[in-house]
Design a protein around this motif. Structure first.
Motif, PDB file in Angstrom:
ATOM      1  N   MET A   1      43.115  34.629  42.486  1.00 51.17           N
ATOM      2  CA  MET A   1      43.822  35.673  43.222  1.00 51.17           C
ATOM      3  C   MET A   1      45.324  35.641  42.910  1.00 51.17           C
ATOM      4  O   MET A   1      45.942  36.671  42.629  1.00 51.17           O
ATOM      5  N   THR A   2      45.899  34.449  42.955  1.00 51.17           N
ATOM      6  CA  THR A   2      47.330  34.301  42.677  1.00 51.17           C
ATOM      7  C   THR A   2      47.660  34.778  41.274  1.00 51.17           C
ATOM      8  O   THR A   2      48.648  35.498  41.062  1.00 51.17           O
ATOM      9  N   GLU A   3      46.841  34.406  40.292  1.00 52.95           N
ATOM     10  CA  GLU A   3      47.086  34.804  38.902  1.00 52.95           C
ATOM     11  C   GLU A   3      46.943  36.310  38.712  1.00 52.95           C
ATOM     12  O   GLU A   3      47.739  36.936  38.005  1.00 52.95           O
ATOM     13  N   GLN A   4      45.925  36.903  39.337  1.00 50.79           N
ATOM     14  CA  GLN A   4      45.681  38.333  39.173  1.00 50.79           C
ATOM     15  C   GLN A   4      46.794  39.168  39.795  1.00 50.79           C
ATOM     16  O   GLN A   4      47.208  40.195  39.235  1.00 50.79           O
ATOM     17  N   LEU A   5      47.295  38.742  40.948  1.00 51.09           N
ATOM     18  CA  LEU A   5      48.400  39.468  41.590  1.00 51.09           C
ATOM     19  C   LEU A   5      49.659  39.362  40.740  1.00 51.09           C
ATOM     20  O   LEU A   5      50.384  40.347  40.546  1.00 51.09           O
ATOM     21  N   ALA A   6      49.938  38.149  40.246  1.00 54.31           N
ATOM     22  CA  ALA A   6      51.132  37.939  39.427  1.00 54.31           C
ATOM     23  C   ALA A   6      51.072  38.776  38.153  1.00 54.31           C
ATOM     24  O   ALA A   6      52.084  39.343  37.712  1.00 54.31           O
ATOM     25  N   ALA A   7      49.885  38.884  37.564  1.00 55.93           N
ATOM     26  CA  ALA A   7      49.724  39.663  36.333  1.00 55.93           C
ATOM     27  C   ALA A   7      50.007  41.140  36.559  1.00 55.93           C
ATOM     28  O   ALA A   7      50.371  41.862  35.624  1.00 55.93           O
ATOM     29  N   ARG A   8      49.869  41.601  37.796  1.00 54.41           N
ATOM     30  CA  ARG A   8      50.122  43.002  38.137  1.00 54.41           C
ATOM     31  C   ARG A   8      51.506  43.202  38.759  1.00 54.41           C
ATOM     32  O   ARG A   8      51.814  44.284  39.246  1.00 54.41           O
ATOM     33  N   GLY A   9      52.295  42.133  38.771  1.00 53.89           N
ATOM     34  CA  GLY A   9      53.649  42.226  39.312  1.00 53.89           C
ATOM     35  C   GLY A   9      53.681  42.381  40.818  1.00 53.89           C
ATOM     36  O   GLY A   9      54.636  42.923  41.370  1.00 53.89           O
ATOM     37  N   ILE A  10      52.660  41.893  41.496  1.00 53.34           N
ATOM     38  CA  ILE A  10      52.588  42.012  42.952  1.00 53.34           C
ATOM     39  C   ILE A  10      52.879  40.655  43.575  1.00 53.34           C
ATOM     40  O   ILE A  10      52.214  39.663  43.269  1.00 53.34           O
TER      41      ILE A  10
END
Length: 259
Positions: A1-10
């Motif tokens: 979850m942390t990685e996916q949000l960071a990848a989207r700039g969130i």
């Protein structure tokens, strides 16, 4: 979850919804190996490209390992009998299909719950174990809270008492705040505050919802809200620093006088 949000700039979100377990389409497709109602390969992996299938594990696990998993993850009271039956059956032929396993379990479970297949708890236990679902949940909950903005909501729908217990205990722990030993010179308002606040009580499906969707009968929904930072908490670090300095000076003075 942390990685996916960071990848989207969130950096933060207003809400996180976790809908645990398998979905109806997964259960209804026999090829996925989750269902005892239709014969299919005994797989049970959410991601079939990695990990050990249910068949591979069942064919190599000891009777004690089988009993422990079926009892702990399925809360099956006939776990000992089911484990023994599996070991006896695989001596004749290794397990490869859901139909094989369902038939063996059905013969080992002496009584069944009304409207429930006798293999329900065993299949549930194996699915949870093979996919490490409880461990995944324990890792995910803290990430979800970290991703929430102040006032954001964490909502979790579980379909198993073990899942619900993990969620309930997590919310309760994060809603309590830190506790310090008695006698520590810290004011109550300077104690690190709670991170979450439980919103209402657990919500169960209504009789009408269960009538329309029988699979919802075991569902449990819990909600928690992330609390904002407490301005008074910033003073705690300064206060603790002063306490440490005072203690250090006391030790130095004591040693000086002793000499």
């Amino acid at each position: 979850m942390t990685e996916q949000l960071a990848a989207r700039g969130i950096s933060q979100v207003a809400g996180v919804l976790l809908d645990l377990g398998v979905s109806s389409p997964q259960l209804d497709v026999a090829a996925r190996g989750f269902s005892f109602a239709a014969d299919g390969p005994l797989d049970m992996r959410m991601d079939t490209s990695r990990g050990e299938s249910a068949a591979d594990w069942i064919n190599r696990a000891s009777e004690e390992e089988l009993r422990e998993v079926i009892w702990r993850h399925g809360e099956e009271r006939f776990a000992k009998a089911v484990a023994a039956a599996i070991v006896d059956a695989r001596r004749v032929e290794p397990f490869s299909t859901t139909g094989q396993l369902a038939a063996v379990v059905a013969r080992a479970v002496r009584t069944r719950e009304p409207g429930q297949h006798p293999a329900t708890r065993t299949f549930q236990a194996l699915r949870i174990f093979i996919n490490q679902e409880l461990e995944e949940l324990e890792v995910t909950l803290p990430q979800a809270v970290d991703a929430l903005e102040p006032g954001g909501r964490l909502v979790v729908i579980s379909f198993h008492s073990l899942e619900d217990r993990i969620v309930k205990n997590f919310i309760r722990t994060r809603s309590t705040g830190d506790t310090l030993p008695k006698g520590v010179p810290v004011r109550a308002k300077d104690i690190p505050p709670a991170e979450l606040k439980a919103v209402g009580k657990a919500i169960k499906p209504s009789a009408e919802e269960v009538r329309r969707n029988p699979r919802a009968r075991s569902a449990m929904l819990r909600v928690a809200e992330k609390l904002g930072p407490d301005p008074g908490f910033a003073r705690l670090n300064v206060l603790l620093l002063l306490v440490v300095i005072a203690c250090a000076l006391g030790v130095v003075t004591s040693q000086h006088r002793a000499r």
